[in-house]
Scaffold this active site. Structure first.
Site, PDB file in Angstrom:
ATOM      1  N   GLU A   1     101.063  79.094 -14.416  1.00  0.00           N
ATOM      2  CA  GLU A   1     102.362  78.589 -14.865  1.00  0.00           C
ATOM      3  C   GLU A   1     103.308  78.507 -13.682  1.00  0.00           C
ATOM      4  O   GLU A   1     103.073  79.109 -12.635  1.00  0.00           O
ATOM      5  CB  GLU A   1     102.970  79.487 -15.959  1.00  0.00           C
ATOM      6  CG  GLU A   1     103.343  80.855 -15.453  1.00  0.00           C
ATOM      7  CD  GLU A   1     104.439  81.544 -16.265  1.00  0.00           C
ATOM      8  OE1 GLU A   1     105.187  80.869 -16.983  1.00  0.00           O
ATOM      9  OE2 GLU A   1     104.560  82.772 -16.136  1.00  0.00           O
TER      10      GLU A   1
ATOM     11  N   ASN B   1     107.322  79.259 -12.771  1.00  0.00           N
ATOM     12  CA  ASN B   1     108.506  79.969 -13.282  1.00  0.00           C
ATOM     13  C   ASN B   1     109.771  79.437 -12.631  1.00  0.00           C
ATOM     14  O   ASN B   1     109.882  79.433 -11.399  1.00  0.00           O
ATOM     15  CB  ASN B   1     108.395  81.463 -12.963  1.00  0.00           C
ATOM     16  CG  ASN B   1     107.178  82.101 -13.611  1.00  0.00           C
ATOM     17  OD1 ASN B   1     107.157  82.342 -14.806  1.00  0.00           O
ATOM     18  ND2 ASN B   1     106.135  82.328 -12.827  1.00  0.00           N
TER      19      ASN B   1
ATOM     20  N   GLU C   1     108.932  82.806 -21.938  1.00  0.00           N
ATOM     21  CA  GLU C   1     108.701  83.456 -20.649  1.00  0.00           C
ATOM     22  C   GLU C   1     108.636  84.958 -20.849  1.00  0.00           C
ATOM     23  O   GLU C   1     109.168  85.478 -21.817  1.00  0.00           O
ATOM     24  CB  GLU C   1     109.864  83.155 -19.686  1.00  0.00           C
ATOM     25  CG  GLU C   1     110.046  81.701 -19.349  1.00  0.00           C
ATOM     26  CD  GLU C   1     108.842  81.105 -18.677  1.00  0.00           C
ATOM     27  OE1 GLU C   1     108.159  81.822 -17.910  1.00  0.00           O
ATOM     28  OE2 GLU C   1     108.555  79.928 -18.918  1.00  0.00           O
TER      29      GLU C   1
HETATM   30  P1  ADP Z   1     104.421  83.967 -19.420  1.00  0.00           P
HETATM   31  O1  ADP Z   1     105.502  82.961 -19.212  1.00  0.00           O
HETATM   32  O2  ADP Z   1     104.573  84.750 -20.658  1.00  0.00           O
HETATM   33  O3  ADP Z   1     104.217  84.814 -18.191  1.00  0.00           O
HETATM   34  P2  ADP Z   1     101.846  82.760 -18.763  1.00  0.00           P
HETATM   35  O4  ADP Z   1     101.532  81.330 -18.891  1.00  0.00           O
HETATM   36  O5  ADP Z   1     102.027  83.259 -17.371  1.00  0.00           O
HETATM   37  O6  ADP Z   1     103.111  83.093 -19.670  1.00  0.00           O
HETATM   38  O7  ADP Z   1     100.712  83.593 -19.473  1.00  0.00           O
HETATM   39  C1  ADP Z   1     100.702  85.008 -19.503  1.00  0.00           C
HETATM   40  C2  ADP Z   1      99.392  85.550 -18.945  1.00  0.00           C
HETATM   41  O8  ADP Z   1      98.287  85.015 -19.674  1.00  0.00           O
HETATM   42  C3  ADP Z   1      99.113  85.172 -17.503  1.00  0.00           C
HETATM   43  O9  ADP Z   1      99.726  86.072 -16.617  1.00  0.00           O
HETATM   44  C4  ADP Z   1      97.597  85.223 -17.445  1.00  0.00           C
HETATM   45  O10 ADP Z   1      97.136  86.539 -17.257  1.00  0.00           O
HETATM   46  C5  ADP Z   1      97.194  84.752 -18.827  1.00  0.00           C
HETATM   47  N1  ADP Z   1      96.933  83.293 -18.802  1.00  0.00           N
HETATM   48  C6  ADP Z   1      97.825  82.321 -19.078  1.00  0.00           C
HETATM   49  N2  ADP Z   1      97.257  81.092 -18.941  1.00  0.00           N
HETATM   50  C7  ADP Z   1      95.986  81.304 -18.548  1.00  0.00           C
HETATM   51  C8  ADP Z   1      94.867  80.446 -18.254  1.00  0.00           C
HETATM   52  N3  ADP Z   1      94.959  79.122 -18.343  1.00  0.00           N
HETATM   53  N4  ADP Z   1      93.707  81.029 -17.879  1.00  0.00           N
HETATM   54  C9  ADP Z   1      93.592  82.377 -17.804  1.00  0.00           C
HETATM   55  N5  ADP Z   1      94.591  83.223 -18.082  1.00  0.00           N
HETATM   56  C10 ADP Z   1      95.778  82.721 -18.450  1.00  0.00           C
HETATM   57 MG    MG Z   2     103.435  84.361 -16.356  1.00  0.00          MG
END
Ligand code: ADP
Ligand code: MG
Length: 531
Positions: free
Chosen positions: A174, A176, A424
């Site tokens: 992602e 941020n 987030e």
């Molecule tokens: P947030 O904004 O809540 O941090 P994320 O998109 O970073 O949302 O997702 C939270 C966690 O989920 C990430 O830190 C990662 O560990 C896991 N995650 C998210 N997307 C993926 C993905 N495509 N493949 C593997 N793990 C993922």
């Molecule tokens: Mg994240």
């Protein structure tokens, strides 16, 4: 001559062989086993170093009940890994090389209000939080913005994906755009591991531990440098008579990750000589004001500890207000609007926060249809735009008849995916087997608030040892997530005044854990040994 060549060739072959062997065995014998005495030594060294150097957090009530520390004086080590984790150098370098382009992309998206607005408006009937943010923007837009500059302090998160032919590929988890945290603490973990690596008899011998130290980590310099640039660009006081200028950090009430924020604040006040204050989000309306008779709308800070003095705020840095549960009443929305309509440079603006929605990342990653990336990055070398595109993992909307809906509802394909809302801070996603039932539990009309993302597949056999902030030591299979920091200051016209990259974060979590947030308690702070 022939003899020399033979030696060189043999040497080259050995190097190549070593590289291969290292690649294959990099995880199998790493980290080396610790005897109980060795582990105790390492844990003690780490715990003491953490407190001595501010690699610390305030303990959660789960770790330390409120009645054991009624005055809130205690701190504990941040969760850290005892060993640095191996990470592929090609991926690390690529993430750093692309950061200023990513900065530019998110500034460009924020400037294109029509494009952004169309996507966001489609979410407002299913997502109250997004709707309220959008409403805040529209309210201020109606009155007219008085600040043309925006500041971004970003962190782009990745994993090193193992491709079917075993090559590592950088894939983005992602991007941020608000409250990108851990720049302060991650630089400290790098120093901790570097010091442990160079102290004799700390780690049992292992080729990787002798191969070098983690690369420099300039996250604090980069992030505070961005804030200092905005402070300078604000120009002279808009008040009459003029007031001294300052930066405000807007923070959560009860923030436990305070030392991470203080690392930036210290650099800003000490090195850049910028007066900087922290204000809790629930005190914004008590401690700041906008004079009704000044059409420039300067934001004035009234320090409660020196009520007779006043500062004009050049830059508002949000380490709060990224999550709906922080807006407990209309007073919070009033406070957010108050900041947004002021002349202070916002980091981020409401629009820039919205540009960080998971939905935007999904739209950018669409393999067919309009080439949004190229339109946003017109002046960037197309080969670099193509490299940026390579970091996208497949992502889908859940529209009727679309591929995403099939993949999400089929239990077999759901196993390879994660379902994300527009949130987030961790703890909001739905993973793998739980996706089909979860989706079916929602009215179909709400599905457009979610995006489906293919799971990135990092090396399966990585291991590390984590020291939790309650002192517990955990060893096991882990997954690491790299974050790279960047900062950009731009004008509404799209003109970029400052664009910088620098510093990184490695978070390492147990392999069986889906989520990855340190603050949310899922993972530990780590550093990289590049291979
Ligand atoms: P947030 O904004 O809540 O941090 P994320 O998109 O970073 O949302 O997702 C939270 C966690 O989920 C990430 O830190 C990662 O560990 C896991 N995650 C998210 N997307 C993926 C993905 N495509 N493949 C593997 N793990 C993922
Ligand atoms: Mg994240």
């Amino acid at each position: 001559m022939g003899f020399c060549l033979a030696i060189i060739l043999r040497f080259a072959y050995r190097v190549q062989l070593n590289a291969l062997v290292m690649d294959e065995s990099i995880y199998t014998n790493y980290p080396p086993q610790l005897s109980s005495e060795q582990q105790e030594y390492l844990v003690t060294a780490t715990k003491d170093w953490a407190i001595q150097n501010g690699l610390a957090v305030r303990p959660s009530p789960a770790v330390l009940p409120k009645n054991a520390d009624p005055n809130g004086v205690l701190a504990t080590n941040a969760p850290v890994s005892l060993f640095p984790s191996p990470f592929p150098k090609v991926c690390f370098n690529e993430a750093q090389a692309l950061q200023t382009v990513y900065n530019q992309l998110y500034a460009a998206i924020t400037c294109n209000e029509d494009w952004l607005g169309k996507i966001i408006e489609d979410l407002t009937d299913v997502d109250d939080f997004v709707a309220n943010l959008w409403k805040t923007h529209l309210t201020v837009q109606k009155e007219g913005y008085v600040q043309d500059l925006s500041l971004g302090l970003y962190r782009s998160d990745y994993m090193a994906h193992v491709t079917p032919n075993n090559a590592p590929a950088l894939k983005q988890v992602e991007f941020n755009t608000i409250s990108s945290s851990f720049g302060g603490l991650s630089a400290l973990v790098r120093s901790l591991h570097t010091e442990l690596l160079s102290t004799p008899l700390t780690y049992p011998p292992h080729p990787l531990l002798q191969s070098g130290t983690p690369p420099d980590n300039t996250a604090v310099e980069t992030l505070s440098g961005g804030l200092a640039e905005a402070h300078k660009a604000y120009g002279p006081s808009k008040s009459s008579p003029g007031l001294p200028l300052c930066v405000l950090f807007i923070v959560q009430d009860g923030e436990r990750n305070v030392f991470d924020q203080l690392a930036l604040l210290k650099r800003l006040t000490g090195f850049h000589k910028v007066p900087t204050f922290r204000v809790k989000s629930n005190q914004i309306l008590d401690q700041t004001s906008i004079p009704a008779d000044n059409s420039s709308r300067p934001l004035i800070y009234h320090p409660p500890h020196f009520p007779e003095s006043a500062f004009e705020v050049t830059t508002v840095y949000l380490r709060a207000y990224y999550s709906p549960d922080e807006y407990t009443s209309s007073r919070d929305w009033e406070a957010r609007t108050h900041l947004e309509r002021s002349a202070a440079i916002k980091c981020p603006t409401v629009l820039n926060q919205l540009a960080g929605c998971k939905k935007i990342q999904q739209v950018l990653a669409e393999p067919t249809g309009p080439d949004h990336l190229s339109s946003f990055l017109k002046d960037v070398d197309p080969t670099i735009v193509a490299r940026l595109r390579e970091t996208f993992a497949p992502q889908y909307d859940l529209s009727a008849g679309g591929q995403g809906r099939d993949l999400a509802l089929n239990p077999e394909t759901a196993m390879k995916h994660v379902l994300k809302p527009q949130r987030e801070g961790g703890g909001n996603n739905v993973y793998k087997a739980e996706i089909p039932d979860f989706l079916r539990s929602l009215p179909e009309s709400d599905w457009k608030g979610w995006v489906l993302m293919e799971l990135i597949n990092p090396a399966a056999n990585a291991e590390n040892v984590a020291l939790r902030n309650d002192g517990e030591v955990l060893r096991g299979n882990v997954i690491s997530e790299l974050g790279v920091y960047g900062t950009i200051l731009w004008e509404k016209t799209g003109k970029i005044l400052h664009n910088d990259e620098g510093g990184w974060l490695l978070r390492t979590k147990g392999k069986e854990v889906n989520e990855g947030g340190v603050a949310a308690g899922f993972s530990s702070l780590d550093s990289v040994l590049l291979y």
